[in-house]
Design a protein around this motif. Structure first.
Motif, mmCIF file in Angstrom:
data_model
loop_
_atom_site.group_PDB
_atom_site.id
_atom_site.type_symbol
_atom_site.label_atom_id
_atom_site.label_comp_id
_atom_site.label_asym_id
_atom_site.label_seq_id
_atom_site.Cartn_x
_atom_site.Cartn_y
_atom_site.Cartn_z
ATOM 1 N N THR A 487 0.839 -1.193 0.000
ATOM 2 C CA THR A 487 0.000 0.000 0.000
ATOM 3 C C THR A 487 0.878 1.249 0.000
ATOM 4 N N PHE A 488 0.639 2.121 -0.990
ATOM 5 C CA PHE A 488 1.374 3.379 -1.091
ATOM 6 C C PHE A 488 0.633 4.474 -0.346
ATOM 7 N N LEU A 489 1.385 5.501 0.050
ATOM 8 C CA LEU A 489 0.801 6.680 0.669
ATOM 9 C C LEU A 489 0.107 7.508 -0.405
ATOM 10 N N PRO A 490 -1.154 7.918 -0.201
ATOM 11 C CA PRO A 490 -1.821 8.761 -1.198
ATOM 12 C C PRO A 490 -1.090 10.093 -1.362
ATOM 13 N N GLU A 491 -1.134 10.621 -2.562
ATOM 14 C CA GLU A 491 -0.496 11.911 -2.821
ATOM 15 C C GLU A 491 -1.139 13.002 -1.968
ATOM 16 N N GLY A 492 -0.311 13.767 -1.271
ATOM 17 C CA GLY A 492 -0.819 14.876 -0.463
ATOM 18 C C GLY A 492 -1.560 14.440 0.776
ATOM 19 N N ALA A 526 -1.955 -1.077 -3.888
ATOM 20 C CA ALA A 526 -3.029 -0.085 -3.742
ATOM 21 C C ALA A 526 -2.433 1.246 -3.314
ATOM 22 N N ILE A 527 -3.201 2.313 -3.567
ATOM 23 C CA ILE A 527 -2.847 3.644 -3.091
ATOM 24 C C ILE A 527 -3.875 4.029 -2.046
ATOM 25 N N GLY A 528 -3.453 4.067 -0.795
ATOM 26 C CA GLY A 528 -4.394 4.322 0.284
ATOM 27 C C GLY A 528 -5.448 3.232 0.341
ATOM 28 N N ASN A 529 -6.712 3.649 0.310
ATOM 29 C CA ASN A 529 -7.824 2.707 0.375
ATOM 30 C C ASN A 529 -8.406 2.372 -0.995
ATOM 31 N N SER A 530 -7.689 2.694 -2.056
ATOM 32 C CA SER A 530 -8.201 2.453 -3.407
ATOM 33 C C SER A 530 -8.166 0.965 -3.738
ATOM 34 N N ASP A 531 -8.786 0.616 -4.872
ATOM 35 C CA ASP A 531 -8.800 -0.773 -5.322
ATOM 36 C C ASP A 531 -7.394 -1.204 -5.738
ATOM 37 N N PRO A 532 -7.078 -2.472 -5.578
ATOM 38 C CA PRO A 532 -5.751 -2.967 -5.977
ATOM 39 C C PRO A 532 -5.537 -2.836 -7.481
ATOM 40 N N PHE A 533 -4.286 -2.674 -7.870
ATOM 41 C CA PHE A 533 -3.936 -2.590 -9.277
ATOM 42 C C PHE A 533 -2.678 -3.410 -9.531
ATOM 43 N N ASP A 534 -2.473 -3.750 -10.806
ATOM 44 C CA ASP A 534 -1.253 -4.427 -11.250
ATOM 45 C C ASP A 534 -0.528 -3.506 -12.215
ATOM 46 N N ASP A 549 -0.341 -1.261 -17.017
ATOM 47 C CA ASP A 549 -0.842 -0.617 -15.802
ATOM 48 C C ASP A 549 -2.346 -0.783 -15.776
ATOM 49 N N SER A 550 -2.849 -1.689 -14.937
ATOM 50 C CA SER A 550 -4.291 -1.953 -14.892
ATOM 51 C C SER A 550 -5.062 -0.784 -14.299
ATOM 52 N N GLU A 551 -4.408 0.034 -13.469
ATOM 53 C CA GLU A 551 -5.103 1.167 -12.847
ATOM 54 C C GLU A 551 -5.484 2.202 -13.903
ATOM 55 N N ASN A 552 -4.581 2.420 -14.846
ATOM 56 C CA ASN A 552 -4.843 3.421 -15.884
ATOM 57 C C ASN A 552 -5.216 2.793 -17.218
#
Length: 555
Positions: A487-492, A526-534, A549-552
């Motif tokens: 899990t990454f820290l959300p931007e800002g 994931a980024i914060g509480n967002s859905d997981p991505f690959d 990048d499945s998120e984008n």
């Protein structure tokens, strides 16, 4: 009646004729023309394999599969019934069958396994069968017993009889308060090769240990645990020892470590030791490693229990022992070239960690409780406190020469940039890093010029004076970074507990690296509480390039 007799005579005559008809046919296949000695070897191997792999010692109403060799044909049955060794692999069954097995084995040495846990309903048949087996203690060569209170009266009192052939004794008791006989084996302890005791309130002095090759002591009741000095005195007689497992078997050694005896202790040689497990207070672990010469080939597993009031609670002495072992001559030391992988598993809340050092690249094993062998030369389980977990782990790792480690995996990696700076500076040839679970640690150090050193003196900041002013990229040979369930820290945003960084921060660090090309793979991140991505990316040539990048929704 005459008619019945004639009918029986006719049936028997037909059976005899049928047998005579098939006899020449049965003699044709090669399997029926094998010499008796080879058939016996095959039958014995079948019984032995079943005994080792499938027989858990529980009572059974069905005969094991190997018994079927006696039903194939007259010849096989004749061979089986006249080979006493086959029937020495006794299984617990009905009282009648047990008598038959003991009779067929004649006077050959017996291999017995008995497992009667406390949830087994006591049955007269089971009780009688166990009693019949234990009445032949003088013939038993291997005895493995796992019993609870309902059956202890059929087993433990029998151990007062002579057992001149006994080589392997393994006893597990559910109740450590069960009473043992005052004199084992009629006061003449057998020359055991293997002794394995769990939850047993019996002293080692009750056995003769000079011929031991395996000693395993688990969960010894407190009042029967030996102090380290007593145990070392016993161990000095076990010259042929190959496997030593001590788990909750010895008392704390804080007093011994501060005594004059320890300072003048002459080390014990264990030249044949191949496996060593120590599950004990940290002071006891230090004492054993300090007082025994452990061969370089020995696979070592340590489970250190913290002692808050012990001066050795910071693991500094343990680390110095590793340093000494790794700095010894090549013939005696654990060569750094044998360690290619390091696996660090952090348990939730930084309460404990397991460090596994392996001679194979990417040799990561999630089954930490399974038996370990020489493929894992060193595994360490340590208690941690929330404040110094980083330091304890890095001190242990950096006390060893790990310059050839290629692969690193960390599960639940909550570490600070300082930890990574020190670890990656020590693991100089690291090629592969895998992080699993928890928040993304701050790996921005991968892009920073850092001062490292070769072997030599260091100043208080850990830098050699000769290296001051020289820039080095940490992990210069890094080829792959694998992230899974990170899990990454959300931007800002800083809602996530530190340490953690954003995905952009990580990508910036990788894109500015001066080094070879590499690959970044993110799976179910994931980024914060967002859905997981690959996501998959490559870095090099002063940038980073997206592969997918499945998120984008990028390919």
């Amino acid at each position: 009646m005459e008619t019945v007799a004639l009918a029986v005579e006719e049936v028997m005559g037909q059976k005899s004729a049928l047998s005579n008809f098939y006899a020449p046919w049965n003699a044709r296949p090669f399997i029926f023309r094998l010499p008796t000695e080879i058939l016996e070897d095959i039958f014995i191997q079948c019984a032995s394999d079943y005994h080792c792999e499938h027989n858990d010692g529980s009572p059974t109403s069905d005969a094991p599969s190997w018994v079927n060799v006696s039903y194939v044909c007259h010849h096989w049955r004749h061979v089986a019934l006249n080979c006493a060794t086959i029937w020495t692999y006794v299984f617990i069954t009905s009282s009648r069958w047990t008598e038959e097995l003991l009779a067929r084995s004649r006077q050959a040495s017996l291999k017995i396994r008995i497992s009667l846990p406390d949830d087994t309903i006591p049955q007269l048949e089971n009780t009688q069968a166990v009693e019949k087996v234990m009445d032949h203690l003088e013939r038993i060569q291997e005895l493995c017993v796992d019993v609870s209170e309902p059956y202890d009266k059929q087993v433990l009192p029998k151990l007062s009889s002579r057992a001149p052939r006994l080589q392997t004794l393994q006893i597990t008791l559910d109740d450590p308060s069960l009473e043992w006989p005052s004199s084992l084996f009629a006061g003449v302890p057998p020359a055991l090769h293997t002794l394995d005791l769990s939850f047993c309130s019996v002293r080692l002095s009750s056995f003769k240990l000079n011929a031991l090759t395996t000693l395993s002591l688990h969960d010894v009741p407190d009042r029967f645990r030996q102090n380290i000095e007593e145990f070392l005195a016993v161990m000095s007689y076990m010259k042929d020892l190959e496997h030593l497992y001590l788990d909750h078997a010895l008392t704390s050694a804080t007093g011994f470590l501060s005594s004059a005896v320890f300072r003048t202790f002459e080390k014990i040689d264990s030249p044949h030791l191949s496996h060593l497990l120590i599950g004990a207070p940290l002071s006891t672990t230090v004492a054993l490693l300090s007082c025994v010469n452990i061969p370089s080939k020995t696979a070592v597993k340590l489970e250190c229990h913290s002692e808050p009031d012990c001066p050795f609670h910071n693991y500094a002495v343990l680390c110095s022992l590793f340093t000494q072992r790794c700095s010894m001559t090549k013939d005696h030391a654990l060569s750094s070239s044998t360690i290619l992988s390091l696996d660090i598993v952090i348990f939730e809340g930084l309460t404990a960690a397991t460090l596994t050092f392996s001679p194979s690249e990417r040799n990561f094993n999630d089954e930490l409780d399974e038996a370990w062998d020489s493929n894992i030369p060193l595994r360490i389980n340590v208690d941690l406190s929330e404040n110094d977990g980083d330091r304890i782990i890095s001190n242990i790792c950096c006390s060893m020469s790990l310059s050839n480690v290629r692969s690193l995996r960390v599960i639940q990696p909550p570490f600070s940039p300082g930890f990574w700076r020190r670890m990656l500076g020590h693991l100089r040839d690291i090629r592969y890093i895998e992080l699993y679970g928890a928040n993304m640690p701050d790996l921005s150090v991968l892009s920073l010029a850092d001062l490292t050193t070769d072997e030599g003196a260091r100043n208080q900041d850990g830098l050699a004076a000769a290296d001051r002013g020289q820039s080095h990229i940490l992990a210069p040979n890094l080829e792959e970074l694998m992230l899974e369930w990170i899990t990454f820290l959300p931007e800002g945003d800083s809602d996530l507990p530190e340490p953690a960084i954003t995905r952009h921060s990580l990508l910036d660090a990788l894109s500015t690296r001066q080094g070879p090309h590499g690959r970044l793979t993110m799976t179910r991140c994931a980024i914060g509480n967002s859905d997981p991505f690959d996501s998959g990316m490559v870095w090099g040539d002063g940038g980073i390039h997206v592969v997918y990048d499945s998120e984008n929704n990028e390919e």
